[in-house]
Design a protein around this motif. Structure first.
Motif, short mmCIF file in Angstrom:
data_model
loop_
_atom_site.label_atom_id
_atom_site.label_comp_id
_atom_site.label_asym_id
_atom_site.label_seq_id
_atom_site.Cartn_x
_atom_site.Cartn_y
_atom_site.Cartn_z
N UNK A 168 0.83 -1.20 0.00
CA UNK A 168 0.00 0.00 0.00
C UNK A 168 0.87 1.26 0.00
N UNK A 169 0.47 2.30 -0.72
CA UNK A 169 1.26 3.55 -0.73
C UNK A 169 1.27 4.21 0.65
N UNK A 170 2.35 4.89 0.95
CA UNK A 170 2.49 5.60 2.22
C UNK A 170 2.16 7.08 2.03
N UNK A 171 1.66 7.70 3.07
CA UNK A 171 1.31 9.12 2.99
C UNK A 171 2.57 9.98 2.85
N UNK A 176 -0.20 14.78 4.32
CA UNK A 176 -0.49 15.00 5.74
C UNK A 176 -0.82 16.48 5.98
N UNK A 177 -0.07 17.36 5.36
CA UNK A 177 -0.32 18.81 5.51
C UNK A 177 -1.69 19.17 4.93
N UNK A 178 -2.03 18.59 3.78
CA UNK A 178 -3.32 18.86 3.16
C UNK A 178 -4.46 18.34 4.01
N UNK A 263 -6.27 9.30 0.08
CA UNK A 263 -5.16 10.14 0.56
C UNK A 263 -5.43 10.63 1.98
N UNK A 264 -6.68 11.00 2.27
CA UNK A 264 -7.04 11.43 3.63
C UNK A 264 -6.84 10.31 4.63
N UNK A 265 -7.24 9.09 4.25
CA UNK A 265 -7.07 7.97 5.17
C UNK A 265 -5.58 7.71 5.44
N UNK A 266 -4.78 7.69 4.39
CA UNK A 266 -3.34 7.50 4.57
C UNK A 266 -2.76 8.56 5.49
N UNK A 267 -3.16 9.80 5.24
CA UNK A 267 -2.62 10.91 6.03
C UNK A 267 -3.06 10.84 7.48
N UNK A 288 2.08 -0.17 9.62
CA UNK A 288 2.72 0.30 8.40
C UNK A 288 3.01 1.80 8.48
N UNK A 289 2.18 2.51 9.24
CA UNK A 289 2.37 3.96 9.43
C UNK A 289 3.15 4.27 10.70
N UNK A 290 3.59 3.22 11.40
CA UNK A 290 4.34 3.38 12.66
C UNK A 290 3.55 4.18 13.68
#
Length: 388
Positions: A168-171, A176-178, A263-267, A288-290
């Motif tokens: 899965x892509x990482x943010x 995150x800023x957006x 993107x919002x979920x990843x962030x 995965x996002x630590x």
């Protein structure tokens, strides 16, 4: 002669696995031809589904009973299609109530090779399921590194192919800023609340999570609370948040286009300081996002009594199991109370880094940095096919 694959999935998670597997097969065997049942991601890889996959996305006894005859007919129709087309391999993905019934009917009348993607959790409970599955499945593709010995002991080939979470892509920092700007979070630290993706989970867990976070917020007023809801339960979550601490942010994916919602979920996962999550694979997404976490789950009384007696493991959290640690605290069953959860959140806020090593080890063991799981799965399927 081109490779002929009959592949079927019954729910969105299976469609994701199927789409990646099909892409891998096309990369390794460009002449491959597909038939079967799947969703949008499998369609992108060239599958024309014999009927809509969502006919099979039914969970729970109360939901299944009204559709039992229809599902039984679909099982028979699917098996007949496999027998008629005589593929080189039948690949079934998760959804064992449907998949294994199809495989059984196929095996009763043919020697078509059968592959099942996602091993049953026999390491957790009901170990006899592996032996029953071995009656109709030749080869298992496992998501977790400790699963192959259980499948092999029952008489099946089994390959660990990696967990899809590692692909899965990482943010990005920009995402995150957006996200912070979109939800007026400024630079405030925030805690994620993830009360499940099913209506029954949200109904049971939201009051306990809300109570716990109310207590936590009194001691830590600097934290905001962010709730990324699963699309099917977003309206229910919105209703449940009415009694939660003021300023709680709901992230409803239905309000955004699919790309922005993802993107919002990843962030949200990557930007959070802490998380309170229902038990399930979401713990791997957080790892995965630590993002350090507390896991909590409230069962129906009878389910809890049965689980206590049948469980073969002392933790339900995959991060704990894969890393062979017990660093992620759990509040389960009768311990899933606002007071107990708040106490664990308090300890986690005081020492948030203790889980990081275990989370990194979990990702490494699940295949991070190696070949993509879909490609590994495709390679395993091809390497185990009998030579013609």
């Amino acid at each position: 002669m081109s490779l002929r694959v009959f592949i079927l999935a019954g729910e969105p998670s299976g469609d994701r696995l199927g789409g990646a597997l099909m892409a891998g097969l096309k990369q390794l065997e460009p002449s491959v031809r597909f038939d079967g049942i799947g969703g949008a991601l499998m369609a992108e890889q060239g599958l024309v589904s014999r009927f809509p996959m969502d006919e099979l996305s039914v969970m729970g006894l109360a939901e299944v009973l009204p559709k039992y005859r229809h599902l039984k007919r679909r099982i028979r129709e699917t098996a007949e299609a496999v027998l008629e087309t005589k593929p080189d391999v039948l690949i079934t993905i998760d959804s064992p109530d449907f998949s294994l019934r199809v495989a059984r009917l196929v095996k009763e009348q043919s020697d078509i090779r059968t592959v099942h993607y996602v091993a049953p959790s026999v390491w957790a409970w009901r170990p006899k399921r592996a032996a029953k599955m071995a009656e109709v499945i030749d080869h298992v593709l496992a998501l977790l590194p400790f699963e192959p010995p259980y499948m092999e002991a029952a008489g099946m080939d089994c390959d660990f192919v990696g967990h899809p979470v590692v692909a899965e892509p990482r943010a990005t920092e920009a995402e995150i800023a957006a996200f912070r700007e979109a939800f007026a979070l400024s630079d405030a630290p925030f805690v994620l609340a993830l009360p499940g993706s099913r209506r029954s989970e949200v109904s049971r867990l939201a009051p306990e999570f809300g109570g716990a976070l109310a207590g936590f917020s009194i001691a830590h007023p600097q934290y905001r609370i962010v709730v990324p809801a699963a699309a099917p339960v977003a309206p229910l979550v919105r209703e449940a948040l009415r009694g939660w601490p003021e300023g709680t942010v709901l992230v409803d994916p239905g309000l955004f286009d699919p790309s922005t919602a993802k993107a919002h979920k990843r962030a949200a996962f990557a930007g959070a300081e802490l998380a309170l999550a229902a038990s399930g694979t979401v713990s791997l997404e957080l790892a995965a996002s630590a993002t350090p976490m507390v896991v909590a789950y409230k069962f129906q009384w009878l389910t809890w009594q049965i689980m206590k007696r049948m469980a073969l493991i002392d933790t339900v959290t995959l991060v704990n199991l894969v890393s062979d640690t017990r660093v992620v605290p759990e509040c389960l069953g009768p311990d899933c109370t606002p007071q107990a959860i708040a106490a664990e959140l308090e300890k986690l806020a005081a020492e948030p880094h203790a889980q990081r090593e275990a989370m990194a080890l979990t990702m490494e063991r699940l295949g991070l940095g190696g070949e993509a799981p879909g490609l590994r799965a495709a390679r395993a399927v091809l390497e185990r096919l009998p030579v013609k």
